[in-house]
Design a protein around this motif. Structure first.
Motif, PDB file in Angstrom:
ATOM      1  N   TYR A 270      27.026  69.090  40.768  1.00 63.81           N
ATOM      2  CA  TYR A 270      25.589  69.286  40.551  1.00 63.81           C
ATOM      3  C   TYR A 270      25.063  68.451  39.391  1.00 63.81           C
ATOM      4  N   ARG A 278      23.044  75.411  37.862  1.00 60.83           N
ATOM      5  CA  ARG A 278      23.895  75.685  39.023  1.00 60.83           C
ATOM      6  C   ARG A 278      23.206  76.643  39.989  1.00 60.83           C
ATOM      7  N   SER A 279      22.470  77.617  39.460  1.00 59.73           N
ATOM      8  CA  SER A 279      21.821  78.591  40.352  1.00 59.73           C
ATOM      9  C   SER A 279      20.764  77.904  41.223  1.00 59.73           C
ATOM     10  N   ASN A 282      22.658  75.866  43.813  1.00 56.73           N
ATOM     11  CA  ASN A 282      23.196  76.759  44.850  1.00 56.73           C
ATOM     12  C   ASN A 282      22.108  77.192  45.829  1.00 56.73           C
ATOM     13  N   ARG A 283      20.932  77.515  45.287  1.00 56.73           N
ATOM     14  CA  ARG A 283      19.840  78.007  46.139  1.00 56.73           C
ATOM     15  C   ARG A 283      19.359  76.926  47.100  1.00 56.73           C
ATOM     16  N   LYS A 286      22.183  76.081  49.759  1.00 59.60           N
ATOM     17  CA  LYS A 286      22.337  77.126  50.780  1.00 59.60           C
ATOM     18  C   LYS A 286      21.155  77.138  51.739  1.00 59.60           C
ATOM     19  N   SER A 292      26.997  78.321  50.824  1.00 65.01           N
ATOM     20  CA  SER A 292      27.013  77.939  49.416  1.00 65.01           C
ATOM     21  C   SER A 292      27.813  76.656  49.238  1.00 65.01           C
ATOM     22  N   SER A 294      30.331  76.096  47.278  1.00 67.70           N
ATOM     23  CA  SER A 294      31.765  76.394  47.225  1.00 67.70           C
ATOM     24  C   SER A 294      32.320  76.692  48.610  1.00 67.70           C
ATOM     25  N   TYR A 296      31.105  75.513  51.412  1.00 69.95           N
ATOM     26  CA  TYR A 296      31.128  74.232  52.120  1.00 69.95           C
ATOM     27  C   TYR A 296      32.347  73.427  51.718  1.00 69.95           C
TER      28      TYR A 296
END
Length: 307
Positions: A270, A278-279, A282-283, A286, A292, A294, A296
């Motif tokens: 990222y 990171r959040s 991730n959003r 996804k 997510s 991880s 993937y």
């Protein structure tokens, strides 16, 4: 997947095993559904108006002028200018698994009306005008275009007294989105003749080469020699996405590539893609890939362990 209604199958007449044609004619467009039930080669087809062809089911091999032959598959569409000859092969058509395709011919007057509206309300940069393509454009349907084609397929086959009005409204959105999709392809294709002279193409290339850097509207508009508000408007008009949406899409594409390395840490990914959180990464990931980062990446770790 595009589906034909039960009413279509009740009303259509099956008279030919190769490109059996069922047609619906409205004020500004005609929709034709073609069905093929046997293998065939070198079937010729041509329309007097610009045409949108979309595969419903099965596989065709398209031979178009001045182009390499290519497979035409469900989920894909093709824009052809008026009077463009097509030569089509049907290598897999069978009685129990026919090939089905829709072809929608749209009047030049309707297209001209829509492009005039776009030039008045959605002007491009550098004095370039919106116009219907005079070349073949083969593309994968994005969700918005797919939804419009699906709705048009229903409207044409529906028996409703106001369907001319409904279809005209949908045609406007369809043509606008297709022209924006085509514009996006031009601005990301270094081999296109307009690429080197367009400020938007320059910004697109800059974004793609600097995804790990902070990319703000202020910075990009300055590089484009435009005010922030004008840059934002023109970019969104031509690309069909806001600058931030385009940047995030490109960053997620890069993340998809990087995550195929099972040894790469998520934090490294990222950061290399220009995300600070990171959040947030991730959003967005996804939302685009439905898993997510991880999850993937774990698919590639499993493949590596199996080998």
């Amino acid at each position: 997947m595009l589906n034909l209604s039960n009413d279509f199958f009740k009303r259509r007449k099956l008279e030919n095993l190769v490109e059996n044609q069922t047609s619906y004619t409205l004020n500004n467009a005609e929709m034709h559904v073609f069905e093929t039930y046997v293998e065939a080669e070198k079937v010729l087809l041509q329309f007097n108006d610009p045409v949108l062809a979309s595969m419903i089911v099965g596989r065709k091999i398209m031979h178009l002028s001045n182009e390499k032959s290519f497979d035409f598959l469900p989920g894909e569409s093709l824009i052809l200018p008026a009077n463009e000859p097509m030569c089509i092969d049907f290598p897999e058509a069978k009685s129990d698994s026919p090939t089905r395709c829709l072809a929608m011919a749209i009047s030049n007057d309707k297209i001209k009306q829509i492009t005039t509206l776009m030039n008045e309300t959605m002007p491009k940069a550098d004095g370039v005008e919106w116009d219907v393509m005079d070349y073949n454009f083969h593309f994968i349907n994005d969700p918005s275009i797919y939804g419009i084609i699906k709705r048009l397929l229903y409207l044409f086959t529906e028996n409703h007294p106001s369907k001319d009005f409904f279809v005209d409204n949908m045609l406007q959105e369809l043509i606008m989105r297709i022209l924006q999709c085509n514009s996006r392809k031009i601005h990301t294709n270094p081999n296109h003749k307009l690429y080197k002279t367009s400020r938007i193409s320059f910004i697109v290339e800059y974004i793609k080469n600097n995804l790990d850097e902070p990319l703000s509207i202020a910075c990009l508009s300055k590089k484009a020699c435009m005010s922030e508000s004008h840059f934002y408007k023109v970019f969104k008009n031509e690309i069909g996405l806001s600058p931030i949406e385009f940047i995030n899409n490109e960053r997620i594409k890069l993340a998809v590539e990087l995550l195929q390395n099972p040894n790469k840490k998520i934090k490294e990914v990222y950061f290399e893609c220009g995300f600070e959180s990171r959040s947030y990464f991730n959003r967005l990931f996804k939302r685009e890939k439905l898993v997510s980062p991880s999850a993937y990446q774990s698919k590639f770790k499993t493949t590596l362990n199996l080998s």
